[in-house]
Design a protein around this motif. Structure first.
Motif, PDB file in Angstrom:
ATOM      1  N   GLU A  28      26.469  22.951  52.675  1.00  0.00           N
ATOM      2  CA  GLU A  28      26.382  22.618  51.240  1.00  0.00           C
ATOM      3  C   GLU A  28      27.634  21.871  50.780  1.00  0.00           C
ATOM      4  O   GLU A  28      27.548  20.901  50.025  1.00  0.00           O
ATOM      5  N   TYR A  71      20.578  20.403  42.484  1.00  0.00           N
ATOM      6  CA  TYR A  71      20.280  21.796  42.814  1.00  0.00           C
ATOM      7  C   TYR A  71      19.055  22.307  42.068  1.00  0.00           C
ATOM      8  O   TYR A  71      18.196  22.975  42.653  1.00  0.00           O
ATOM      9  N   CYS A  74      15.887  20.902  43.648  1.00  0.00           N
ATOM     10  CA  CYS A  74      15.629  21.537  44.946  1.00  0.00           C
ATOM     11  C   CYS A  74      15.132  22.972  44.790  1.00  0.00           C
ATOM     12  O   CYS A  74      14.127  23.363  45.402  1.00  0.00           O
ATOM     13  N   TRP A  75      15.819  23.753  43.983  1.00  0.00           N
ATOM     14  CA  TRP A  75      15.459  25.159  43.839  1.00  0.00           C
ATOM     15  C   TRP A  75      14.104  25.343  43.169  1.00  0.00           C
ATOM     16  O   TRP A  75      13.352  26.246  43.522  1.00  0.00           O
ATOM     17  N   THR A  81      17.631  23.514  49.334  1.00  0.00           N
ATOM     18  CA  THR A  81      18.449  22.303  49.345  1.00  0.00           C
ATOM     19  C   THR A  81      18.387  21.727  50.758  1.00  0.00           C
ATOM     20  O   THR A  81      17.789  22.328  51.662  1.00  0.00           O
ATOM     21  N   TYR A 108      22.657  28.056  38.588  1.00  0.00           N
ATOM     22  CA  TYR A 108      23.632  26.981  38.772  1.00  0.00           C
ATOM     23  C   TYR A 108      24.883  27.225  37.925  1.00  0.00           C
ATOM     24  O   TYR A 108      26.004  27.041  38.403  1.00  0.00           O
TER      25      TYR A 108
END
Length: 146
Positions: A28, A71, A74-75, A81, A108
């Motif tokens: 990451e 993020y 993706c989530w 991710t 986040y």
């Protein structure tokens, strides 16, 4: 133990090992560095030098916001991710459902706060019995091995 019970236990998603979580976090970091280089280059091309003053602050906000967009997308879309795909991990709710938009956003924000506080929310996984990050413990979400 009955065969049905062992099938249920075998199908239950498991928490990844600390080694796998750490490797994913390292990936990451590399992804974040690459994204920041590209995004900072874009910001520089549009607004010019941003090494000091208000432009520097605006660039930092821009980078944080764009990383957040990455993020969140993706989530909410796949639960993964790029790094999580590589390490076969996925973030889900306690019921193994995709994260709701509001949970992804708060995740986040809390993960960002954790980084500001020297990564303490991530180190929390070392002492957590389920190997959850602090923000996942608070939000009732989890990372599972898939």
């Amino acid at each position: 133990m009955h065969p049905q019970e062992s099938a249920v236990i075998a199908s239950k998603p498991q928490a990844p090992s600390l080694l796998k979580l750490g490797a994913c976090l390292l990936y990451e970091v590399l992804t974040i560095i690459a994204l920041c280089l590209v995004l900072a280059g874009f910001f520089y091309a549009v607004f010019g030098d941003a090494t000091e003053g208000v432009k520097h602050l605006l660039q930092q906000i821009f980078l944080w916001g764009m990383l957040g967009a990455y993020y969140l997308r993706c989530w909410m879309k796949t639960g993964q991710t790029l790094a999580m795909q590589a390490w076969h991990l996925k973030v889900v709710t306690q019921n193994n459902a995709p994260l709701p938009n509001s949970t992804a956003l708060v995740r986040y924000l809390l993960a960002s706060l954790s980084l500001v506080l020297f990564g303490l929310g991530f180190v929390w996984a070392v002492v957590d019995k389920d190997r959850l990050f602090l923000h996942d413990r608070l939000l009732k979400s989890k990372i599972i091995a898939i």
